[in-house]
Design an enzyme around this catalytic site. Structure first.
Site, PDB file in Angstrom:
ATOM      1  N   ARG A  65       0.932  -1.165   0.147  1.00  0.00           N
ATOM      2  CA  ARG A  65      -0.067   0.116  -0.088  1.00  0.00           C
ATOM      3  C   ARG A  65       0.737   1.169   0.069  1.00  0.00           C
ATOM      4  NH1 ARG A  65      -5.496  -1.590   3.252  1.00  0.00           N
ATOM      5  NH2 ARG A  65      -5.263  -3.728   3.256  1.00  0.00           N
ATOM      6  N   GLY A 114       8.844 -12.250  16.137  1.00  0.00           N
ATOM      7  CA  GLY A 114       9.394 -12.137  14.922  1.00  0.00           C
ATOM      8  C   GLY A 114      10.095 -10.463  14.711  1.00  0.00           C
ATOM      9  N   ASP A 164       9.703   1.423  11.768  1.00  0.00           N
ATOM     10  CA  ASP A 164       8.478   0.597  12.509  1.00  0.00           C
ATOM     11  C   ASP A 164       8.301   0.695  13.916  1.00  0.00           C
ATOM     12  OD1 ASP A 164       7.782  -0.606  10.201  1.00  0.00           O
ATOM     13  OD2 ASP A 164       8.728  -2.697  10.537  1.00  0.00           O
ATOM     14  N   ASN A 169      14.290  -0.835   7.009  1.00  0.00           N
ATOM     15  CA  ASN A 169      12.896  -0.657   6.132  1.00  0.00           C
ATOM     16  C   ASN A 169      13.154   0.700   5.367  1.00  0.00           C
ATOM     17  OD1 ASN A 169      12.157   1.041   8.057  1.00  0.00           O
ATOM     18  ND2 ASN A 169      10.103   0.250   8.402  1.00  0.00           N
ATOM     19  N   GLY A 195      -4.042  -1.511  13.600  1.00  0.00           N
ATOM     20  CA  GLY A 195      -2.583  -1.591  13.193  1.00  0.00           C
ATOM     21  C   GLY A 195      -2.513  -0.780  11.842  1.00  0.00           C
ATOM     22  N   LYS A 201      14.891  -6.947   4.109  1.00  0.00           N
ATOM     23  CA  LYS A 201      15.024  -5.989   5.189  1.00  0.00           C
ATOM     24  C   LYS A 201      16.345  -6.378   5.709  1.00  0.00           C
ATOM     25  CE  LYS A 201      10.238  -4.925   6.393  1.00  0.00           C
ATOM     26  NZ  LYS A 201       9.414  -4.693   7.540  1.00  0.00           N
TER      27      LYS A 201
HETATM   28  P1  NAP Z   1       7.284 -12.803  11.332  1.00  0.00           P
HETATM   29  O1  NAP Z   1       8.650 -12.249  11.371  1.00  0.00           O
HETATM   30  O2  NAP Z   1       7.034 -13.964  10.304  1.00  0.00           O
HETATM   31  O3  NAP Z   1       6.712 -13.190  12.731  1.00  0.00           O
HETATM   32  C1  NAP Z   1       5.348 -13.993  12.730  1.00  0.00           C
HETATM   33  C2  NAP Z   1       5.033 -14.068  14.273  1.00  0.00           C
HETATM   34  O4  NAP Z   1       3.888 -14.720  14.379  1.00  0.00           O
HETATM   35  C3  NAP Z   1       6.140 -15.056  14.890  1.00  0.00           C
HETATM   36  O5  NAP Z   1       6.227 -14.601  16.180  1.00  0.00           O
HETATM   37  C4  NAP Z   1       5.422 -16.382  14.993  1.00  0.00           C
HETATM   38  O6  NAP Z   1       5.741 -17.363  16.055  1.00  0.00           O
HETATM   39  C5  NAP Z   1       4.214 -16.059  15.161  1.00  0.00           C
HETATM   40  N1  NAP Z   1       3.041 -16.908  14.546  1.00  0.00           N
HETATM   41  C6  NAP Z   1       2.782 -17.052  13.146  1.00  0.00           C
HETATM   42  N2  NAP Z   1       2.044 -18.159  13.157  1.00  0.00           N
HETATM   43  C7  NAP Z   1       1.485 -18.623  14.465  1.00  0.00           C
HETATM   44  C8  NAP Z   1       0.498 -19.324  14.922  1.00  0.00           C
HETATM   45  N3  NAP Z   1      -0.259 -20.139  14.042  1.00  0.00           N
HETATM   46  N4  NAP Z   1       0.326 -19.451  16.130  1.00  0.00           N
HETATM   47  C9  NAP Z   1       1.042 -18.632  17.127  1.00  0.00           C
HETATM   48  N5  NAP Z   1       1.773 -17.786  16.571  1.00  0.00           N
HETATM   49  C10 NAP Z   1       2.212 -17.578  15.361  1.00  0.00           C
HETATM   50  O7  NAP Z   1       6.162 -11.731  11.057  1.00  0.00           O
HETATM   51  P2  NAP Z   1       6.552  -9.967  11.523  1.00  0.00           P
HETATM   52  O8  NAP Z   1       7.014  -9.344  10.301  1.00  0.00           O
HETATM   53  O9  NAP Z   1       6.775 -10.117  12.710  1.00  0.00           O
HETATM   54  O10 NAP Z   1       5.013  -9.520  11.018  1.00  0.00           O
HETATM   55  C11 NAP Z   1       3.875 -10.044  12.011  1.00  0.00           C
HETATM   56  C12 NAP Z   1       2.633  -9.342  11.885  1.00  0.00           C
HETATM   57  O11 NAP Z   1       2.641  -8.066  12.142  1.00  0.00           O
HETATM   58  C13 NAP Z   1       2.030  -9.454  10.527  1.00  0.00           C
HETATM   59  O12 NAP Z   1       0.523  -9.842  10.451  1.00  0.00           O
HETATM   60  C14 NAP Z   1       2.121  -8.264   9.632  1.00  0.00           C
HETATM   61  O13 NAP Z   1       1.449  -8.162   8.722  1.00  0.00           O
HETATM   62  C15 NAP Z   1       2.201  -7.168  10.846  1.00  0.00           C
HETATM   63  N6  NAP Z   1       2.899  -6.089  10.711  1.00  0.00           N
HETATM   64  C16 NAP Z   1       2.188  -4.880  10.748  1.00  0.00           C
HETATM   65  C17 NAP Z   1       2.874  -3.722  10.653  1.00  0.00           C
HETATM   66  C18 NAP Z   1       2.218  -2.484  10.729  1.00  0.00           C
HETATM   67  O14 NAP Z   1       2.764  -1.353  10.305  1.00  0.00           O
HETATM   68  N7  NAP Z   1       0.965  -2.581  11.187  1.00  0.00           N
HETATM   69  C19 NAP Z   1       4.434  -3.721  10.556  1.00  0.00           C
HETATM   70  C20 NAP Z   1       4.867  -4.795  10.417  1.00  0.00           C
HETATM   71  C21 NAP Z   1       4.127  -6.118  10.677  1.00  0.00           C
HETATM   72  P3  NAP Z   1       6.974 -18.382  15.884  1.00  0.00           P
HETATM   73  O15 NAP Z   1       8.231 -17.662  16.313  1.00  0.00           O
HETATM   74  O16 NAP Z   1       6.558 -19.541  16.883  1.00  0.00           O
HETATM   75  O17 NAP Z   1       6.985 -18.673  14.087  1.00  0.00           O
END
Ligand code: NAP
Length: 276
Positions: free
Chosen positions: A21, A135, A108, A92, A243, A71
């Protein structure tokens, strides 16, 4: 849009990039503030990303945003990396200096805090914060919370060892994933930084009974805008923040560095980005 010979050029590099976006968001601001600039979606494969970063100064780019999966490559490619990006472990936003040097930051943490400050009364010092996830986004959230002066940051993650590693690195309190509901006791803020609750993902199973009724509940997932967690919190009377604002606010430092205008996050911008 009319381009000139002096149009300022920036963009976002990712693989894929079609879902982003950011071009719409920056395009809104460019039009709103009458800037002679352009913000491009740049498809860059992992194989070519190093060369792509190196080519930016020669092409006259002011800088770029960097998204999945680049990143970490951006962190390695930058000539200078600021303290926040180094602690988060990812870049980023890249700003290109007049000498062609690439300076990397991570916005972020800024976006997370700016959104909470704009959308709620929470200021950080009220009490413990609970972060779910370990993450990349959770790292940024933890850095932001520590910099905001939060007295205690509690963390829980499906893979407990990742939460423990983050706790050891940043001085947080780790809770086993199975005990995440108990971590809410006495908290002033809870943040979902997992991908649970996103469209197409399972919902986050988090009983809120132990959470004080005045605690702020924030989900950094923004699709859907109101996740199950937020709906559950709103129904019991807790204040909530979605968010989308984090996504919008994290774009502000890059826009200002590249185009020379400090942009605002407004309801009109939110609606415009949501229309996409
Ligand atoms: P990431 O690095 O892939 O981390 C994913 C996280 O979710 C890990 O802690 C993972 O746990 C957990 N997870 C995934 N599937 C799961 C499940 N079935 N049950 C329990 N935990 C689970 O992703 P990220 O970059 O941190 O992003 C995380 C979320 O934040 C995404 O939805 C993204 O769209 C959102 N986000 C939003 C913004 C914003 O500006 N609003 C910015 C960045 C990210 P494990 O360690 O156990 O795999």
């Amino acid at each position: 849009m009319i381009l000139s010979g002096t149009t300022a050029v920036a963009g976002i590099m990712g693989w894929p990039i079609g879902h982003s976006r950011s071009p719409r968001l920056h395009g809104y601001w460019l039009r709103e503030y009458g800037v002679d600039g352009v913000y491009l979606p740049l498809v860059a494969s992992p194989e070519g990303i190093e060369a792509a970063f190196r080519g930016l100064p020669g092409l006259g780019f002011r800088g770029v945003n960097v998204t999945i999966p680049h990143k970490l490559s951006a962190l390695a490619a930058c000539d200078h990396v600021d303290d926040v990006a180094a602690r988060i472990g990812a870049v980023n936003t890249i700003i290109i200096g007049e000498d062609g040097a690439l300076s990397g930051t991570n916005t972020d943490a800024f976006g997370f805090l700016a959104n909470l400050r704009q959308e709620s009364d929470w200021r950080g010092v009220e009490g413990p914060a609970v972060v779910l996830g370990a993450g990349g986004a959770a790292r940024a959230v933890c850095v932001a919370l520590l910099d905001a002066g939060v007295p205690e940051v509690r963390i829980a993650n499906r893979t407990d060892a990742r939460a423990q590693a983050l706790a050891d690195e940043f001085g947080l309190t780790a809770f086993p994933w199975a005990d995440r509901a108990a971590a809410l006791d006495g908290a002033a803020l809870v943040v979902n930084a997992t991908s649970l609750g996103m469209t197409g993902q399972p919902t986050l199973d988090l009983p809120l009974d132990a959470l004080p009724i005045d605690a702020l509940v924030h989900d950094i997932v923004y699709a859907p805008l109101e996740t199950e967690l937020l709906a559950q919190a709103r129904a019991r009377g807790n204040p909530i923040v979605d968010g989308l604002g984090m996504l919008l606010h994290q774009a502000r430092p890059g826009f200002e560095a590249w185009f020379g205008v400090s942009p605002d996050v407004t309801p009109a911008l939110r609606n415009f980005v949501l229309e996409s």
